[in-house]
Design a protein around this motif. Structure first.
Motif, PDB file in Angstrom:
ATOM      1  N   HIS A 208       5.277  -1.814   7.251  1.00  0.00           N
ATOM      2  CA  HIS A 208       6.423  -2.716   7.091  1.00  0.00           C
ATOM      3  C   HIS A 208       6.256  -4.025   7.844  1.00  0.00           C
ATOM      4  CE1 HIS A 208       8.723   1.124   6.174  1.00  0.00           C
ATOM      5  NE2 HIS A 208       8.992   0.367   5.150  1.00  0.00           N
ATOM      6  N   SER A 209       5.157  -4.177   8.574  1.00  0.00           N
ATOM      7  CA  SER A 209       5.002  -5.392   9.376  1.00  0.00           C
ATOM      8  C   SER A 209       3.567  -5.889   9.240  1.00  0.00           C
ATOM      9  CB  SER A 209       5.290  -5.076  10.841  1.00  0.00           C
ATOM     10  OG  SER A 209       4.357  -4.112  11.304  1.00  0.00           O
ATOM     11  N   LYS A 210       3.379  -7.157   9.576  1.00  0.00           N
ATOM     12  CA  LYS A 210       2.038  -7.755   9.482  1.00  0.00           C
ATOM     13  C   LYS A 210       1.365  -7.375   8.165  1.00  0.00           C
ATOM     14  CE  LYS A 210       1.152  -8.351  14.383  1.00  0.00           C
ATOM     15  NZ  LYS A 210       0.294  -7.989  15.497  1.00  0.00           N
ATOM     16  N   ALA A 215      -8.058  -7.950   5.504  1.00  0.00           N
ATOM     17  CA  ALA A 215      -8.302  -6.738   4.729  1.00  0.00           C
ATOM     18  C   ALA A 215      -9.023  -5.655   5.534  1.00  0.00           C
ATOM     19  CB  ALA A 215      -9.087  -7.075   3.463  1.00  0.00           C
ATOM     20  N   THR A 216      -9.963  -6.059   6.372  1.00  0.00           N
ATOM     21  CA  THR A 216     -10.703  -5.056   7.152  1.00  0.00           C
ATOM     22  C   THR A 216      -9.770  -4.327   8.113  1.00  0.00           C
ATOM     23  OG1 THR A 216     -12.584  -6.559   7.059  1.00  0.00           O
ATOM     24  CG2 THR A 216     -12.733  -4.724   8.615  1.00  0.00           C
ATOM     25  N   ALA A 217      -8.934  -5.109   8.811  1.00  0.00           N
ATOM     26  CA  ALA A 217      -7.999  -4.503   9.766  1.00  0.00           C
ATOM     27  C   ALA A 217      -6.955  -3.651   9.041  1.00  0.00           C
ATOM     28  CB  ALA A 217      -7.323  -5.593  10.590  1.00  0.00           C
ATOM     29  N   MET A 218      -6.469  -4.141   7.898  1.00  0.00           N
ATOM     30  CA  MET A 218      -5.454  -3.385   7.152  1.00  0.00           C
ATOM     31  C   MET A 218      -6.042  -2.079   6.618  1.00  0.00           C
ATOM     32  SD  MET A 218      -2.322  -3.183   6.223  1.00  0.00           S
ATOM     33  CE  MET A 218      -1.283  -4.602   5.868  1.00  0.00           C
ATOM     34  N   THR A 219      -7.286  -2.117   6.165  1.00  0.00           N
ATOM     35  CA  THR A 219      -7.930  -0.898   5.666  1.00  0.00           C
ATOM     36  C   THR A 219      -8.048   0.129   6.790  1.00  0.00           C
ATOM     37  OG1 THR A 219      -9.186  -2.229   4.084  1.00  0.00           O
ATOM     38  CG2 THR A 219     -10.012  -0.002   4.531  1.00  0.00           C
ATOM     39  N   ARG A 220      -8.471  -0.344   7.962  1.00  0.00           N
ATOM     40  CA  ARG A 220      -8.611   0.556   9.115  1.00  0.00           C
ATOM     41  C   ARG A 220      -7.239   1.140   9.498  1.00  0.00           C
ATOM     42  NH1 ARG A 220     -10.007  -2.883  13.335  1.00  0.00           N
ATOM     43  NH2 ARG A 220     -11.812  -3.579  12.133  1.00  0.00           N
ATOM     44  N   THR A 238       1.132  -1.383  -1.197  1.00  0.00           N
ATOM     45  CA  THR A 238       0.770  -2.810  -1.099  1.00  0.00           C
ATOM     46  C   THR A 238       1.876  -3.660  -0.491  1.00  0.00           C
ATOM     47  OG1 THR A 238       1.644  -3.708  -3.179  1.00  0.00           O
ATOM     48  CG2 THR A 238      -0.481  -2.550  -3.285  1.00  0.00           C
ATOM     49  N   GLY A 239       3.100  -3.128  -0.405  1.00  0.00           N
ATOM     50  CA  GLY A 239       4.201  -3.891   0.178  1.00  0.00           C
ATOM     51  C   GLY A 239       4.705  -5.031  -0.690  1.00  0.00           C
ATOM     52  N   ARG A 240       4.220  -5.132  -1.919  1.00  0.00           N
ATOM     53  CA  ARG A 240       4.617  -6.287  -2.729  1.00  0.00           C
ATOM     54  C   ARG A 240       6.086  -6.194  -3.160  1.00  0.00           C
ATOM     55  NH1 ARG A 240       2.599  -5.773  -9.038  1.00  0.00           N
ATOM     56  NH2 ARG A 240       3.635  -3.790  -9.523  1.00  0.00           N
ATOM     57  N   LEU A 241       6.672  -7.357  -3.441  1.00  0.00           N
ATOM     58  CA  LEU A 241       7.996  -7.431  -4.060  1.00  0.00           C
ATOM     59  C   LEU A 241       7.833  -8.283  -5.309  1.00  0.00           C
ATOM     60  CD1 LEU A 241      10.284  -8.089  -0.945  1.00  0.00           C
ATOM     61  CD2 LEU A 241      10.015  -5.930  -2.190  1.00  0.00           C
ATOM     62  N   VAL A 242       8.263  -7.738  -6.458  1.00  0.00           N
ATOM     63  CA  VAL A 242       8.028  -8.463  -7.707  1.00  0.00           C
ATOM     64  C   VAL A 242       9.270  -9.154  -8.248  1.00  0.00           C
ATOM     65  CG1 VAL A 242       6.030  -7.102  -8.393  1.00  0.00           C
ATOM     66  CG2 VAL A 242       8.308  -6.326  -9.073  1.00  0.00           C
ATOM     67  N   THR A 243      10.448  -8.795  -7.726  1.00  0.00           N
ATOM     68  CA  THR A 243      11.682  -9.398  -8.229  1.00  0.00           C
ATOM     69  C   THR A 243      12.802  -9.099  -7.251  1.00  0.00           C
ATOM     70  OG1 THR A 243      13.284  -9.381 -10.050  1.00  0.00           O
ATOM     71  CG2 THR A 243      12.224  -7.306  -9.582  1.00  0.00           C
ATOM     72  N   GLY A 244      13.958  -9.676  -7.458  1.00  0.00           N
ATOM     73  CA  GLY A 244      15.139  -9.262  -6.697  1.00  0.00           C
ATOM     74  C   GLY A 244      15.517 -10.175  -5.550  1.00  0.00           C
ATOM     75  N   GLN A 253      -3.734  -7.043   1.387  1.00  0.00           N
ATOM     76  CA  GLN A 253      -5.143  -6.940   1.009  1.00  0.00           C
ATOM     77  C   GLN A 253      -5.815  -5.829   1.817  1.00  0.00           C
ATOM     78  OE1 GLN A 253      -6.353  -8.779  -1.615  1.00  0.00           O
ATOM     79  NE2 GLN A 253      -4.165  -9.255  -1.725  1.00  0.00           N
ATOM     80  N   PHE A 254      -6.440  -4.901   1.111  1.00  0.00           N
ATOM     81  CA  PHE A 254      -7.174  -3.819   1.779  1.00  0.00           C
ATOM     82  C   PHE A 254      -8.159  -3.229   0.784  1.00  0.00           C
ATOM     83  CE2 PHE A 254      -3.180  -2.230   0.048  1.00  0.00           C
ATOM     84  CZ  PHE A 254      -3.531  -1.098  -0.647  1.00  0.00           C
ATOM     85  N   ASP A 255      -9.089  -2.429   1.292  1.00  0.00           N
ATOM     86  CA  ASP A 255     -10.079  -1.785   0.429  1.00  0.00           C
ATOM     87  C   ASP A 255      -9.417  -0.557  -0.199  1.00  0.00           C
ATOM     88  OD1 ASP A 255     -12.100  -0.290  -0.717  1.00  0.00           O
ATOM     89  OD2 ASP A 255     -13.533  -0.650   0.915  1.00  0.00           O
TER      90      ASP A 255
END
Ligand SMILES: [Zn+2]
Ligand SMILES: [Zn+2]
Length: 343
Positions: A208-210, A215-220, A238-244, A253-255
């Motif tokens: 929920h943060s950062k 990508a390397t750090a997020m994957t780890r 992925t934490g994405r928001l597509v609408t609303g 971004q991650f592997d």
């Protein structure tokens, strides 16, 4: 005048449910939910008397439109507001997904007003029962998510007692299961005491943060959480928001291949988050998770009772991706689910 015999609380709850399910303005819904809560403890004679005297709106929490609903229902007439909500809002949320939806036995991700949900946990449980669920996992947020009133260890401990008390009062086979949506901290650890996590039935771990860390750090970070033996479900990956109303947000971004392979290896289900503004994972990643041999959990992530009905939206996407229902953990029996979640 169409007759109506379910009473004023049921009328107000049904209007609220339909509005929440249709993602209508929450302040409108709060008025109806508040009015239902206000009249619930009152004896019927008092309501009858107040309808006759026109003094319903003297009750704290009862506004003009709720009073009209209550008055009609007390007279045994279908309230106009309810008739309108049924006509406009009660149709299917989407075209597909119905076949898979009929196989789901429950929901692994939901919030009450203990964190950032809009309703008490017992209202979430009763609505889940009314939808035909065998169980609902209550997954309020963990301490670090202060913006969402995340639960400290002490509050979560107290909540577990309340969940047990609610289960003691629920009839039939339904169970409100103990859970958490636990934050995945920057270093991949989970934001709650391990011994408390061990007391829960199901644990959803989410970032929920950062969300924009490299990508390397997020994957780890994500693989760290997936490897944690307490983790059962990787929430909205992925934490994405597509609408609303919260705006649009790109995906982290991650592997993804490495993360999904870790999920498959450690028996962690990839969540298909049904919220219309999330639709997470995106289709390409959903298919990658499918091809990586992952289990899935189709979750509503409901923050209000009516949103528990979002599940069909996730089902539609899982069907489109050709995911075998037996790889979706909430098609399993409650017993099988709990055994899997114990690891
Ligand atoms: Zn979340
Ligand atoms: Zn959530």
């Amino acid at each position: 005048m169409t007759s109506y015999d379910a009473g004023p609380v049921a009328a107000l709850r049904r209007i609220s449910f339909l509005l929440e399910r249709a993602r209508e303005d929450t302040y409108k819904v709060k008025a109806f939910r508040g009015a239902a809560a206000a009249i619930l403890p009152l004896p019927e004679e008092e309501l009858v008397r107040r309808v006759a005297a026109g003094t319903l709106t003297d009750l704290p929490g009862v506004g003009a439109s709720s009073a009209k609903v209550i008055a009609a229902a007390v007279r045994g007439e279908l309230p106009d507001r309810l008739a309108r909500a049924e006509a406009e809002l009660s149709g299917p949320l989407t075209d597909g997904g119905a076949a898979l939806r009929s196989l789901l036995r429950g929901d692994l991700h939901s919030h009450s007003d203990w964190s950032d949900g809009g309703s008490p946990l017992e209202e979430m449980a009763i609505t889940a029962m009314e939808l035909g669920h065998d169980y609902l996992v209550l997954t309020d947020h963990s301490p670090r998510l202060t913006i969402a009133h995340g639960l400290s260890a002490e509050r979560l401990t107290r909540q577990l007692g309340v969940v047990e008390a609610v289960n003691d009062h629920l009839a039939g086979g339904f169970t409100l299961l103990k859970g958490i949506e636990v934050d995945i901290l920057d270093n991949g650890s989970l934001d709650q005491d391990d011994e408390l996590l061990a007391r829960l039935d199901v644990r959803v771990a989410s970032v929920h943060s950062k969300l924009k860390m490299d990508a390397t750090a997020m994957t780890r970070r994500m693989i760290g959480a997936v490897r944690n033996p307490r983790t059962n479900v990787l929430g909205h990956c992925t934490g994405r928001l597509v609408t609303g109303g919260r705006g649009i947000r790109g995906q982290s971004q991650f592997d993804a291949k490495a993360v999904f392979e870790a999920c498959a290896e450690h028996d962690v289900a990839v969540e298909i988050n049904s919220r219309p503004e999330r639709r997470d994972p995106p289709t390409a990643l959903l298919e990658l998770a499918r091809d990586s041999g992952c289990l899935f959990s189709i979750d509503s992530d409901a923050h209000a009772p009516g949103q528990l009905d979002f599940l069909v939206l996730g089902c539609e996407r899982a069907e489109a991706a050709g995911i075998d229902p037996d790889r979706i953990v909430n098609t399993w029996s409650k017993e099988r689910l709990l055994e899997w979640a114990r690891k």
